[in-house]
Design a protein around this motif. Structure first.
Motif, short mmCIF file in Angstrom:
data_model
loop_
_atom_site.label_atom_id
_atom_site.label_comp_id
_atom_site.label_asym_id
_atom_site.label_seq_id
_atom_site.Cartn_x
_atom_site.Cartn_y
_atom_site.Cartn_z
N ALA A 214 0.83 -1.21 0.00
CA ALA A 214 0.00 0.00 0.00
C ALA A 214 0.85 1.25 0.00
N GLU A 215 2.06 1.17 0.58
CA GLU A 215 2.94 2.34 0.61
C GLU A 215 3.30 2.81 -0.80
N GLN A 216 3.17 1.93 -1.78
CA GLN A 216 3.50 2.29 -3.16
C GLN A 216 2.35 3.03 -3.85
N PHE A 217 1.17 2.97 -3.26
CA PHE A 217 0.00 3.57 -3.89
C PHE A 217 -0.45 4.88 -3.25
N VAL A 218 -0.20 5.05 -1.97
CA VAL A 218 -0.70 6.23 -1.27
C VAL A 218 0.41 6.79 -0.40
N SER A 219 0.47 8.10 -0.29
CA SER A 219 1.54 8.77 0.45
C SER A 219 1.32 8.66 1.95
#
Length: 433
Positions: free
Chosen positions: A58-63
């Motif tokens: 998820a860290e790759q999709f949302v800041s």
């Protein structure tokens, strides 16, 4: 004005269940995670205390910085799990802090981890360690969602106690296909959170089949002119939505809607109509199969006595316009119900005239009626707060403070749920004269 009349009596319903609550928002690896900032922002604006945790994907999709800024709290990441600055295991601290855990989006990977007890990430460890209610909202490609293994895992997760499931919505997906798999919109997730907080994650209306009406009707004089009213349909849709989120199978018959988020209709079996006659016919067809009926529609009281298929010239309009009464749908439908079918009505009145509302309840053959005052500034029609009094035929009452209509709908269901599952009317309903 007395305390009862200004809705500040001791038995009034509390306001929004979100206010002041500790909500942990957990996001998994899915493109749908880009919706999380909107959800977190909405929760904070509603008065919740919010913390966030992201899976490694998820860290790759949302800041994480965006979520930290919106929640006013550090965003918890996988790297923090073994941080020597943490005095206690982070997953335990988060699990004990939360009053509700929202897993949205829930990926197929995390779904499998939870069902099989795999505590190999901060997110899955936290969810497995918590005793708080859970709200789970999957999001993935349609083919993945339909895969037998994913469906088996989803059904297994839905059997968890204190879990409120929010299945994915249908629509355009990030893979350019259309189908089931979209994460519910933040406006809909917010209502699911309200339902989960109100019930402790228990689907307290599960097993009930409920029929609701909502919105205005339009009675046309010609193709461009009609008699109607300013009802948006928001209260009736909110009643249907909150029942569905709490486990009921809901059918909604509605007139033209306005100021209602389109996502609120996603969990519902809907039937749009226009006129009072169309609404009555649609409700009558569905009535035999349900346990109860909510009549929240603002049905037009009159229809033009003359109509035409082409537009009247302005100088040819009948003056005065002859009117005819529209059918009393509540009374007509009540006369067709069985003793094990209940009916809830709404009475929009100027002021809190209990006598008039009770007379309407008894004349129409209802089991309960919500008296909600109109004509007050900032209350009633459209995207406005609502409030009033829930009345029983025997004169009992429950005050409903002025509040958002979805919150009010949840409050009504919370009051009535204990009476609905084994409802049996003690005597016959009044019949139409």
């Amino acid at each position: 004005m007395t305390k009862t009349e200004d809705l500040t009596s001791k038995d009034r319903t509390p306001t929004d269940p979100i206010v002041g609550r500790r909500i942990l928002v957990a996001g998994c690896g899915s493109i749908a995670a880009v919706k999380l900032p909107r959800l977190v922002s909405s929760l904070v604006q509603q008065g919740a205390q919010v913390r966030c945790v992201l899976s490694p994907k998820a860290e790759q999709f949302v800041s994480p910085l965006a979520l930290a800024s919106l929640s006013r709290q550090p965003c918890n990441l996988e790297a923090h799990q073994c941080d020597p600055c943490q005095p206690r295991p982070l997953h335990v601290a988060l699990a004990e802090w939360a009053e509700l855990v929202v897993v949205a989006p829930l990926s197929a990977t995390t779904l499998a981890q939870l069902v099989h007890g795999m505590a190999d990430t901060l997110l899955s460890s936290t969810v497995l360690a918590t005793q708080a209610p859970l709200l789970a909202a999957p999001a993935m490609n349609t083919t993945m969602w339909d895969a037998p293994a994913v469906q088996a895992n989803w059904q297994a997760l839905c059997r968890w106690p204190r879990l409120l499931p929010m299945p994915p919505a249908r629509g355009l997906l990030a893979c350019d296909s259309r189908g089931m798999g979209r994460l519910p919109e933040p406006e809909l997730l917010l209502q699911g959170i309200r339902a989960a907080l109100a019930t402790g994650g228990v689907a307290d209306l599960k097993g009930l089949r409920i029929l609701c009406s909502a919105g205005p009707t339009r009675e046309f004089l010609d193709p461009v002119r009609c008699l109607t009213n300013p009802s948006s349909g928001r209260m009736g849709v909110a009643m249907a939505l909150m029942a569905a989120l709490r486990g009921a199978a809901v059918q909604l018959v509605h007139g033209p809607l306005s100021n209602v988020p389109a996502s609120w209709l996603d969990p519902l079996d809907t039937c749009p109509v226009v006129s009072a006659a169309e609404m009555g016919a649609a409700l009558a067809r569905r009535l035999p199969q349900v346990h109860g009926l909510v009549m929240a529609a603002a049905v037009a009281d009159h229809a033009p006595g003359v109509t035409t298929a082409v537009k009247w010239a302005k100088d040819a309009l009948p003056n005065p316009l002859p009117l005819q009464d529209t059918p009393d749908l509540s009374a007509t439908l009540a006369a067709r119900t069985r003793r094990d079918q209940w009916m809830l009505g709404f009475a929009a009145e100027h002021g809190l005239d209990r006598g008039r509302a009770l007379e309407k309840l008894r004349r129409k053959g209802l089991d309960w009626i919500v008296l909600n005052p109109v004509g007050l500034a900032g209350r009633g029609f459209g995207n406005q707060p609502n409030g009033g009094i829930l009345l029983w035929a025997d004169g009992r009452e429950h005050g409903l403070a002025s509040q958002d209509k979805a919150t009010m709908a949840g409050a009504i269901w919370s009051v009535l749920t204990g009476e609905l599952h084994q409802f049996q009317r003690s005597g016959p309903r009044p019949t139409l004269a």
